[in-house]
Write an enzyme that holds these catalytic residues in place. Sequence first.
Site, PDB file in Angstrom:
ATOM      1  N   ASP A 134       0.823  -1.180   0.123  1.00 31.36           N
ATOM      2  CA  ASP A 134      -0.003   0.080   0.011  1.00 31.36           C
ATOM      3  C   ASP A 134       0.965   1.035   0.143  1.00 31.36           C
ATOM      4  OD1 ASP A 134      -1.917   2.184   0.914  1.00 31.36           O
ATOM      5  OD2 ASP A 134      -3.382   0.241   1.172  1.00 31.36           O
ATOM      6  N   ASP A 147       3.669   1.979  -4.550  1.00 23.76           N
ATOM      7  CA  ASP A 147       2.683   2.182  -5.675  1.00 23.76           C
ATOM      8  C   ASP A 147       2.463   1.031  -6.774  1.00 23.76           C
ATOM      9  OD1 ASP A 147       1.387   3.254  -7.605  1.00 23.76           O
ATOM     10  OD2 ASP A 147       2.490   4.859  -7.975  1.00 23.76           O
ATOM     11  N   VAL A 148       1.442   0.338  -6.615  1.00 26.10           N
ATOM     12  CA  VAL A 148       1.273  -1.037  -7.401  1.00 26.10           C
ATOM     13  C   VAL A 148       1.034  -0.530  -8.896  1.00 26.10           C
ATOM     14  CG1 VAL A 148      -0.140  -2.259  -5.453  1.00 26.10           C
ATOM     15  CG2 VAL A 148      -1.449  -0.605  -7.125  1.00 26.10           C
ATOM     16  N   TYR A 163     -14.401   4.197 -13.513  1.00 25.36           N
ATOM     17  CA  TYR A 163     -14.307   3.213 -12.721  1.00 25.36           C
ATOM     18  C   TYR A 163     -15.058   1.931 -12.907  1.00 25.36           C
ATOM     19  CZ  TYR A 163     -15.018   0.827  -8.164  1.00 25.36           C
ATOM     20  OH  TYR A 163     -14.797  -0.138  -7.348  1.00 25.36           O
ATOM     21  N   THR A 222     -17.287   1.260   3.419  1.00 24.55           N
ATOM     22  CA  THR A 222     -15.853   1.570   4.010  1.00 24.55           C
ATOM     23  C   THR A 222     -15.770   3.148   3.610  1.00 24.55           C
ATOM     24  OG1 THR A 222     -14.821   1.440   1.639  1.00 24.55           O
ATOM     25  CG2 THR A 222     -14.985  -0.803   2.869  1.00 24.55           C
TER      26      THR A 222
END
Length: 231
Positions: free
Chosen positions: A34, A48-49, A140, A175
């Site tokens: 993360d 940073d993926v 998205y 969340t």
Amino acid sequence: MRGRVALVTGAAGGVGSTLVRELAGRGWRTAGLDLRRAPDADHSVSVDVAEPAQVRAAVRRIERELGPIEAAVFAAGHHAIVPVSDIAWPDWRRMLRVHLGGVVNVCAAVVPGMAERGRGAVVALASHLAVGGASAEAHYSAATGAVIGFVRSLAAELGPSGVRVNAVAPGPTDTPMLPPDSPWRRPSYLQGAPAGRLTSPEEVALVVAYVIEDATFCTGEVLSPNAGTVL
């Protein structure tokens, strides 16, 4: 499964941290990737993926310190509600880099080892919007839809190796990613849902754990915990 290593991206987020705790409670050793520190993971790496070199270095470090990665779960992502006419190219690029790029980068780093060992489980979190879409959420929906396409293709490719690849596409989940003024939190929306509520992160984590540990007959599938919001 006790002592095996599970990697979770987005491990500091609402769903990601819940996933880490669920897997740890089942005896897994957990590694969290993360941008922020993931306090619930046994091993947390700031990554940073969307950056392949960072991901490769993190995976090498995790496997050196914890052991071979037996399960990889992708929960990194972000969400925005923007009319399609207002989505700038950098917004499209960021959405695709984090969602699709993050899954691709981590798979490139962990899947060869899984295939060589003849076992492994990959679970990518997508969204119910990847299937149903929604107004003002085109980028998205497109990015998470691309994740599902990638998962199904990779499952077909890796099937003979013993590596399973699946997607979990939750409905609107309770969340911090959904702000208080989110349309998904409106009473008018929730009253029309069979369960009358949002999906909980704990429910998502249970489905992911099931796919990893018990659903050995599943690959290339999309499971959708959504409290009845998608029928």
